[in-house]
Structure formats: structure tokens, C-alpha cells
Design a protein around this motif. Structure first.
Motif, PDB file in Angstrom:
ATOM      1  N   ARG A  91       0.648 -10.794  -2.555  1.00 44.00           N
ATOM      2  CA  ARG A  91      -0.074  -9.576  -2.900  1.00 44.00           C
ATOM      3  C   ARG A  91      -0.519  -8.881  -1.627  1.00 44.00           C
ATOM      4  O   ARG A  91      -0.611  -9.502  -0.575  1.00 44.00           O
ATOM      5  N   ILE A  92      -0.808  -7.609  -1.728  1.00 46.67           N
ATOM      6  CA  ILE A  92      -1.266  -6.827  -0.586  1.00 46.67           C
ATOM      7  C   ILE A  92      -2.451  -5.980  -1.033  1.00 46.67           C
ATOM      8  O   ILE A  92      -2.473  -5.460  -2.159  1.00 46.67           O
ATOM      9  N   THR A  93      -3.468  -5.883  -0.184  1.00 50.75           N
ATOM     10  CA  THR A  93      -4.668  -5.114  -0.505  1.00 50.75           C
ATOM     11  C   THR A  93      -4.644  -3.808   0.268  1.00 50.75           C
ATOM     12  O   THR A  93      -4.531  -3.813   1.494  1.00 50.75           O
ATOM     13  N   VAL A  94      -4.749  -2.712  -0.455  1.00 52.29           N
ATOM     14  CA  VAL A  94      -4.653  -1.377   0.138  1.00 52.29           C
ATOM     15  C   VAL A  94      -5.931  -0.599  -0.148  1.00 52.29           C
ATOM     16  O   VAL A  94      -6.386  -0.543  -1.292  1.00 52.29           O
ATOM     17  N   GLU A 112      -3.246  -4.689  -4.727  1.00 50.59           N
ATOM     18  CA  GLU A 112      -4.651  -4.685  -5.134  1.00 50.59           C
ATOM     19  C   GLU A 112      -5.306  -3.481  -4.478  1.00 50.59           C
ATOM     20  O   GLU A 112      -5.372  -3.386  -3.254  1.00 50.59           O
ATOM     21  N   TRP A 113      -5.771  -2.535  -5.284  1.00 53.36           N
ATOM     22  CA  TRP A 113      -6.395  -1.327  -4.759  1.00 53.36           C
ATOM     23  C   TRP A 113      -7.873  -1.599  -4.508  1.00 53.36           C
ATOM     24  O   TRP A 113      -8.566  -2.122  -5.374  1.00 53.36           O
ATOM     25  N   LYS A 114      -8.345  -1.221  -3.334  1.00 52.88           N
ATOM     26  CA  LYS A 114      -9.757  -1.431  -3.005  1.00 52.88           C
ATOM     27  C   LYS A 114     -10.388  -0.098  -2.600  1.00 52.88           C
ATOM     28  O   LYS A 114      -9.858   0.617  -1.757  1.00 52.88           O
ATOM     29  N   GLN A 115     -11.515   0.220  -3.223  1.00 50.33           N
ATOM     30  CA  GLN A 115     -12.210   1.468  -2.911  1.00 50.33           C
ATOM     31  C   GLN A 115     -12.710   1.424  -1.464  1.00 50.33           C
ATOM     32  O   GLN A 115     -13.366   0.470  -1.055  1.00 50.33           O
ATOM     33  N   THR A 116     -12.398   2.505  -0.714  1.00 53.05           N
ATOM     34  CA  THR A 116     -12.703   2.525   0.716  1.00 53.05           C
ATOM     35  C   THR A 116     -13.430   3.815   1.076  1.00 53.05           C
ATOM     36  O   THR A 116     -12.806   4.826   1.401  1.00 53.05           O
ATOM     37  N   PRO A 117     -14.753   3.823   1.012  1.00 46.99           N
ATOM     38  CA  PRO A 117     -15.522   5.019   1.380  1.00 46.99           C
ATOM     39  C   PRO A 117     -15.266   5.406   2.842  1.00 46.99           C
ATOM     40  O   PRO A 117     -14.960   4.549   3.680  1.00 46.99           O
TER      41      PRO A 117
END
Length: 276
Positions: free
Chosen positions: A38-41, A82-87
Motif C-alpha cells: 500500500r502507499i499513503t498519499v 491510502e488517502w491522508k488529509q494534509t493541511p
């Protein structure tokens, strides 16, 4: 008899060693290709047209399309992401800490940021502009801003530009997200929301905002969007740049531009030359 026992023990140890080696090689291959991993973006969750999380949990926007394409070229399926919220204010920290592999989040390439992270790209050229109420004609140039109440988000280059050079006397308010600025603009608590025109176009095109707001049409800066990644990871940077070049050459870049910005009638710049 003793010789027989020793030979059997040696053979058993050899089998275990070979099995462990095979498993280790298989894991390494999976990590290198993306198969089975998996990859986290990092993306934005609240930017229509660029990075938006829908009520059903899915994601849409130009940045999302770019990230999916790049991840695909790295060997990952859409379901592996895996989508990660990035402010905006947390992008460098999340990259450096390894919380995300790379960030595609309207991330302007600047000298200050390049001291902390590396960038692939650029993949889009945007310009700082202003979103105003549709009946407001009081802002026609940067010189009009010093007497205005402006709104932007913490950590954005647009906010920094206002403070440093465009309108240092303006009453600038910064929030964690653009939704607060939009509410303030609609309620006349602020005169304008300032950020990149690509972001503003996405908000203006939303059904609930159509007819309420308009872009001022000022090109106050050039903002080259890059894909942020950990400092010194030249291997990943080269792979991402290769993926971006392919996205442009095979027509996928223009298709994503049309799909995400077309409804807002946003006149985007041509695909920028990718570094390296």
C-alpha cells in the motif's frame, strides 16, 4: 549414527534458511513494485476541483487524478492508495515524519520549502487571485488590497505573499481551511478570499456557490504545483517525474484538466516543463 544425526540437522537448517531467504526476497520485490503493498498519499479533502472527499467517502479532483496516475506508474492499484488529509501548514512535517510517501495538494514549489522537502514536477502552473462577491467591483488591482479585509489559510504561499509584498497593510485573517473564509465572504465579514486561481475556480463552480462569487482576474503570482516527497529521495523523485511526463504525453493530463476545471471555465496554463 552420530554422523547421520548431524547430517539430518544440517539439512533441516538449510531448508529453513532457504525458506526464510525466499520469503525475504518476495517481500522486497513487493515493496519495489508496489504489488501486494500500500502507499499513503497526502491530499486536500476540502478543495473542489483539486482534492475533495465526497459524502460517500470517495475522492475527486485534479490532484487526486494526478496522484492516482503517479501511484499507478509506481505499481500500485487504486485500491492500494491510502488517502491522508494534509493541511497546508502540516505538509512538510507529514512528509519528513513519513506519515505520507508523497503529497499532491496544491503544493507550490518555493525555495523555503525546498530546504525541507524535495519536489517532483511541476505538474500545474496556477496564479494567485481573489474570490469576491459577485456584486463587488471594488478590487481591480493589487493596489486596492491594503484597505481590504482578506482571508486565506494558514501556511499558504498566498497568505505569505499578502503579508510580505502585495498588501502588508491589509487586514488579513488566516484559518485552518477555506470553508471559514467562504463563510466570512458570504456574510461580508471579509472582502475577499485570496489563494490560487485553480482553487478559487473550484469553489466558484460548486452548485451552492454559483452566482454568489467570482474571480477578480488578477494574476498576482506564479504558483508551480509540485509533488512533495522526503528530502534526498532522488530515486522516488525520478520515478514520479517520469510518470508525470508520461501523463502529459499520453493525454491523461489534459483529460484530467478538462474533467476537473472545465465546469468552472477555468483557463489553465499549458502543462509546465517537468524538471530533470
Amino acid at each position: 549414527m552420530k554422523l547421520h544425526k548431524a547430517s539430518a540437522a544440517t539439512a533441516a537448517a538449510l531448508v529453513l534458511t532457504l525458506a526464510a531467504t525466499a520469503c525475504g526476497n518476495g517481500d522486497d520485490d513487493a515493496d519495489a513494485s508496489g504489488d501486494g503493498g500500500r502507499i499513503t498519499v497526502g491530499i486536500k479533502f476540502d478543495q473542489p476541483g483539486l482534492g475533495l472527499k465526497r459524502p460517500d467517502g470517495s475522492f475527486t479532483g485534479f490532484d487526486v487524478d494526478v496522484a492516482r496516475y503517479v501511484a499507478g506508474q509506481l505499481g500500485y492499484d487504486a485500491g492500494d492508495i491510502e488517502w491522508k488529509q494534509t493541511p497546508s501548514a502540516e505538509r512538510e512535517t507529514m512528509i519528513s515524519s513519513g506519515d505520507v510517501t508523497f503529497v499532491v495538494a496544491s503544493y507550490s514549489i518555493t525555495g523555503e520549502r525546498e530546504r525541507k522537502v524535495d519536489f517532483a514536477g511541476p505538474y500545474l502552473l496556477a496564479h494567485q487571485d481573489l474570490l469576491v462577491r459577485s456584486d463587488d467591483s471594488s478590487i481591480s488591482s493589487a493596489g486596492d488590497l491594503d484597505s481590504k479585509k482578506l482571508c486565506s489559510v494558514t501556511g499558504s504561499t498566498s497568505a505569505q505573499n499578502i503579508k510580505a509584498k502585495l498588501a502588508p497593510k491589509a487586514d488579513l485573517q488566516v484559518f485552518g481551511g477555506y470553508s471559514e473564509c467562504l463563510t466570512g465572504l458570504e456574510n461580508k465579514a471579509v472582502d475577499a478570499l485570496t489563494t490560487d486561481d485553480s482553487i478559487l475556480a473550484g469553489y466558484a463552480a460548486q452548485k451552492e456557490h454559483r452566482g454568489k462569487f467570482k474571480l477578480a482576474g488578477l494574476r498576482l503570482s506564479d504558483e508551480n504545483y509540485g509533488i512533495g516527497l522526503k528530502k534526498g529521495d532522488t530515486g522516488l523523485k525520478d520515478k514520479i517525474n517520469a510518470a508525470l511526463r508520461k501523463m502529459v504525453s499520453d493525454g491523461s493530463w489534459q483529460k484530467a484538466v478538462t474533467a476537473n476545471f472545465g465546469p468552472a471555465r477555468y483557463k489553465n496554463e499549458p502543462a509546465p516543463a517537468i524538471a530533470g
